[in-house]
Design a protein around this motif. Sequence first.
Motif, PDB file in Angstrom:
ATOM      1  N   SER A  45       0.843  -1.194   0.000  1.00  0.00           N
ATOM      2  CA  SER A  45       0.000   0.000   0.000  1.00  0.00           C
ATOM      3  C   SER A  45       0.881   1.249   0.000  1.00  0.00           C
ATOM      4  N   VAL A  46       0.577   2.187  -0.880  1.00  0.00           N
ATOM      5  CA  VAL A  46       1.358   3.422  -1.011  1.00  0.00           C
ATOM      6  C   VAL A  46       0.410   4.618  -0.970  1.00  0.00           C
ATOM      7  N   VAL A  47       0.706   5.583  -0.120  1.00  0.00           N
ATOM      8  CA  VAL A  47      -0.085   6.813  -0.046  1.00  0.00           C
ATOM      9  C   VAL A  47       0.328   7.712  -1.207  1.00  0.00           C
ATOM     10  N   PRO A  48      -0.588   8.067  -2.096  1.00  0.00           N
ATOM     11  CA  PRO A  48      -0.213   8.899  -3.248  1.00  0.00           C
ATOM     12  C   PRO A  48       0.201  10.306  -2.828  1.00  0.00           C
ATOM     13  N   ARG A  49       1.008  10.932  -3.646  1.00  0.00           N
ATOM     14  CA  ARG A  49       1.517  12.264  -3.308  1.00  0.00           C
ATOM     15  C   ARG A  49       0.405  13.302  -3.251  1.00  0.00           C
ATOM     16  N   SER A  50      -0.692  13.065  -3.958  1.00  0.00           N
ATOM     17  CA  SER A  50      -1.800  14.018  -3.903  1.00  0.00           C
ATOM     18  C   SER A  50      -2.357  14.155  -2.486  1.00  0.00           C
ATOM     19  N   SER A  56       0.091  22.174  -2.735  1.00  0.00           N
ATOM     20  CA  SER A  56       1.424  22.756  -2.539  1.00  0.00           C
ATOM     21  C   SER A  56       2.393  22.422  -3.663  1.00  0.00           C
ATOM     22  N   ALA A  57       1.934  21.631  -4.629  1.00  0.00           N
ATOM     23  CA  ALA A  57       2.821  21.241  -5.732  1.00  0.00           C
ATOM     24  C   ALA A  57       3.200  22.454  -6.571  1.00  0.00           C
ATOM     25  N   ARG A  58       4.463  22.506  -6.933  1.00  0.00           N
ATOM     26  CA  ARG A  58       4.952  23.584  -7.778  1.00  0.00           C
ATOM     27  C   ARG A  58       4.915  23.159  -9.251  1.00  0.00           C
ATOM     28  N   SER A  59       4.957  24.132 -10.128  1.00  0.00           N
ATOM     29  CA  SER A  59       5.034  23.838 -11.557  1.00  0.00           C
ATOM     30  C   SER A  59       6.366  23.152 -11.836  1.00  0.00           C
ATOM     31  N   PRO A  89       2.473  13.921   6.634  1.00  0.00           N
ATOM     32  CA  PRO A  89       2.209  14.721   5.431  1.00  0.00           C
ATOM     33  C   PRO A  89       2.792  16.132   5.515  1.00  0.00           C
ATOM     34  N   ALA A  90       2.668  16.776   6.668  1.00  0.00           N
ATOM     35  CA  ALA A  90       3.223  18.121   6.831  1.00  0.00           C
ATOM     36  C   ALA A  90       4.751  18.085   6.778  1.00  0.00           C
ATOM     37  N   ILE A  91       5.354  17.052   7.373  1.00  0.00           N
ATOM     38  CA  ILE A  91       6.814  16.919   7.332  1.00  0.00           C
ATOM     39  C   ILE A  91       7.286  16.728   5.901  1.00  0.00           C
ATOM     40  N   LEU A  92       6.578  15.907   5.146  1.00  0.00           N
ATOM     41  CA  LEU A  92       6.947  15.680   3.751  1.00  0.00           C
ATOM     42  C   LEU A  92       6.830  16.954   2.922  1.00  0.00           C
ATOM     43  N   GLU A 122       4.278   7.961  -1.725  1.00  0.00           N
ATOM     44  CA  GLU A 122       4.826   8.259  -3.043  1.00  0.00           C
ATOM     45  C   GLU A 122       5.581   9.572  -2.961  1.00  0.00           C
ATOM     46  N   GLY A 123       6.786   9.600  -3.524  1.00  0.00           N
ATOM     47  CA  GLY A 123       7.575  10.822  -3.521  1.00  0.00           C
ATOM     48  C   GLY A 123       7.507  11.521  -4.867  1.00  0.00           C
TER      49      GLY A 123
END
Length: 243
Positions: A45-50, A56-59, A89-92, A122-123
Motif C-alpha cells: 500500500s502506497v499513499v499517493p503524493r496528492s 502545494s505542488a509547484r510547476s 504529510p506536513a513533514i513531507l 509516493e515521492g
Amino acid sequence: MSVVLGCLPGLAAVVALALCANGVERAAATDPRPAADRYTAPRPSVVPRSVWLGGSARSQPPPRYDDEVLAVFVHHTDTPNGYDCADVPAILRGVYSGQTGARDWDDIGYNFVVDRCGTIYEGRAGGIDRAVTGAHTQGFNHRTTGIAALGTFTAGVPVPDALTDAIAALAAWKLGGTGTDPRGEVRLVSSNGLSRYAAGATATLPAVAGHDEGYQTSCPGEALRARLPEIRATAARLQGRPG
C-alpha cells in the motif's frame, strides 16, 4: 483426460497415461516461467503524493522514465525522529519545499518515503507503478528507485522494525519486475563523475544499496546501514525465493 483414455484400447491407454504423468512431473520439476514471473512480490500500500502534497505542488517539467528498475538505494531524510506519524504529510511538505526551494530541484528527489510507522508515501511524480527517474543518488538515478526513511539513523539510533519491513516490501515489489534478487548484485553505469565512479564507468553494486555505496555521504546513517542485510533477506523472502 478420462474421456480421451476411454476411447483407447487397454495397452494404449496405459502408455498414454504414463506419458501424461511423465509430462506433468517434468513440467513441475522445470518451471518454464522466467525469473521475473517466478520471483515477484505484491505491491504494498502506497499513499499517493496528492494526499500529502495537495495544492502545494509547484510547476515542474514532465517526469522522466527508465525502462526498468534494477536496484534500490536506501536513504534517510536527515530530519528529526520524534514525530507523530499523523504529522508525516506536513513533514513531507517541508522536505519537498526544501528540495524544490533552497536546492532548486524540479521535484522531491526520492521516489518513495517510509515513516517510522511503516507507511509508504509516493515521492517523486510520475506514477507509483512506473520506473520514474529520481534525483536521489548522484550518478545512479537511472534504473534505480530511491527509498528514504523519514528521520535520522546515525549510530545508536533505534531503527523501527515497521520501517525496515516496509522498505523490504517496497524493494521486493520494485525489483520483482526485473527478476532481481534483493540479496544479489547488479551492474550500473555511472552517469556523473561526482559519484563514487567516473562517468561512464560500470559499477557492481548491491541490488539493495545504501546511498553511500554510490555517493560520498554518510547517508543512510550507520544504524540503518546495519539493517540492510536484514532488509535484503526479508525482500527476498517476500519474493518467494529459497533461503
